[in-house]
Design a protein around this motif. Structure first.
Motif, mmCIF file in Angstrom:
data_model
loop_
_atom_site.group_PDB
_atom_site.id
_atom_site.type_symbol
_atom_site.label_atom_id
_atom_site.label_comp_id
_atom_site.label_asym_id
_atom_site.label_seq_id
_atom_site.Cartn_x
_atom_site.Cartn_y
_atom_site.Cartn_z
ATOM 1 N N PRO A 151 45.200 30.299 -28.052
ATOM 2 C CA PRO A 151 45.311 31.578 -27.346
ATOM 3 C C PRO A 151 46.097 31.385 -26.048
ATOM 4 C CG PRO A 151 43.042 31.119 -27.947
ATOM 5 C CD PRO A 151 43.824 29.865 -28.176
ATOM 6 N N GLU A 152 46.685 32.437 -25.572
ATOM 7 C CA GLU A 152 47.394 32.387 -24.297
ATOM 8 C C GLU A 152 46.402 32.110 -23.171
ATOM 9 O OE1 GLU A 152 50.690 32.682 -23.681
ATOM 10 O OE2 GLU A 152 51.015 32.731 -25.857
ATOM 11 N N ALA A 153 46.776 31.244 -22.248
ATOM 12 C CA ALA A 153 45.903 30.918 -21.123
ATOM 13 C C ALA A 153 45.546 32.170 -20.326
ATOM 14 C CB ALA A 153 46.575 29.887 -20.222
ATOM 15 N N GLN A 154 46.475 33.111 -20.245
ATOM 16 C CA GLN A 154 46.231 34.329 -19.478
ATOM 17 C C GLN A 154 45.134 35.198 -20.096
ATOM 18 O OE1 GLN A 154 49.149 33.191 -20.510
ATOM 19 N NE2 GLN A 154 50.620 33.212 -18.845
ATOM 20 N N SER A 155 44.794 34.959 -21.353
ATOM 21 C CA SER A 155 43.778 35.793 -22.014
ATOM 22 C C SER A 155 42.354 35.292 -21.770
ATOM 23 C CB SER A 155 44.055 35.867 -23.513
ATOM 24 O OG SER A 155 43.906 34.598 -24.117
ATOM 25 N N ILE A 156 42.201 34.137 -21.148
ATOM 26 C CA ILE A 156 40.866 33.566 -20.949
ATOM 27 C C ILE A 156 39.985 34.465 -20.082
ATOM 28 C CG2 ILE A 156 39.569 31.649 -19.930
ATOM 29 C CD1 ILE A 156 41.910 29.824 -20.803
ATOM 30 N N SER A 157 40.494 34.885 -18.931
ATOM 31 C CA SER A 157 39.644 35.652 -18.014
ATOM 32 C C SER A 157 39.190 36.968 -18.642
ATOM 33 C CB SER A 157 40.339 35.891 -16.672
ATOM 34 O OG SER A 157 41.525 36.638 -16.860
ATOM 35 N N GLY A 158 40.041 37.623 -19.416
ATOM 36 C CA GLY A 158 39.655 38.861 -20.085
ATOM 37 C C GLY A 158 38.597 38.629 -21.147
ATOM 38 N N ALA B 23 35.331 37.930 -19.395
ATOM 39 C CA ALA B 23 34.784 39.179 -18.858
ATOM 40 C C ALA B 23 34.153 40.020 -19.977
ATOM 41 C CB ALA B 23 35.870 39.974 -18.141
ATOM 42 N N ASP B 24 34.789 40.042 -21.139
ATOM 43 C CA ASP B 24 34.252 40.794 -22.276
ATOM 44 C C ASP B 24 32.909 40.207 -22.723
ATOM 45 O OD1 ASP B 24 34.457 42.839 -24.334
ATOM 46 O OD2 ASP B 24 34.827 41.174 -25.724
ATOM 47 N N LEU B 25 32.840 38.882 -22.837
ATOM 48 C CA LEU B 25 31.575 38.243 -23.223
ATOM 49 C C LEU B 25 30.515 38.467 -22.152
ATOM 50 C CD1 LEU B 25 29.855 36.621 -25.142
ATOM 51 C CD2 LEU B 25 30.884 34.526 -24.204
#
Length: 89
Positions: free
Chosen positions: A43-50, A53-55
């Motif tokens: 996955p893109e590193a930029q997608s980690i924080s989102g 946050a969702d979890l």
């Protein structure tokens, strides 16, 4: 369903509940960055924080007292590593 972690939301919530019940207050979430894992695309590193946050939202809705903190497990290889840190803040 990220890396080698739980394969479903139910499993994630069960793990969060067990962690909170054991006395943990926070967990550092560290998905892999820099390589695919077990043939799953990276996955893109930029997608980690989102994703974290969702979890966290699901954990809060389940009234589990546990704080997630975003992080990453970085594969250290000599080829292109400095450029990746610049390209993926």
């Amino acid at each position: 369903a990220w890396d080698d972690g739980p394969s479903s939301l139910d499993m994630s919530l069960d793990m969060a509940r067990r962690a909170a019940n054991s006395g943990l207050k926070a967990i550092l979430v560290t998905p892999h960055v820099g390589r695919s894992f077990r043939a799953r695309p990276e996955p893109e590193a930029q997608s980690i924080s989102g994703a974290v946050a969702d979890l966290q939202r699901h954990i809060d809705e389940a009234e589990i007292s546990l704080q997630l903190v975003s992080g990453a497990e970085v594969m250290l290889t000599p080829d292109g590593l400095p450029e990746r840190f610049v390209a993926e803040p």
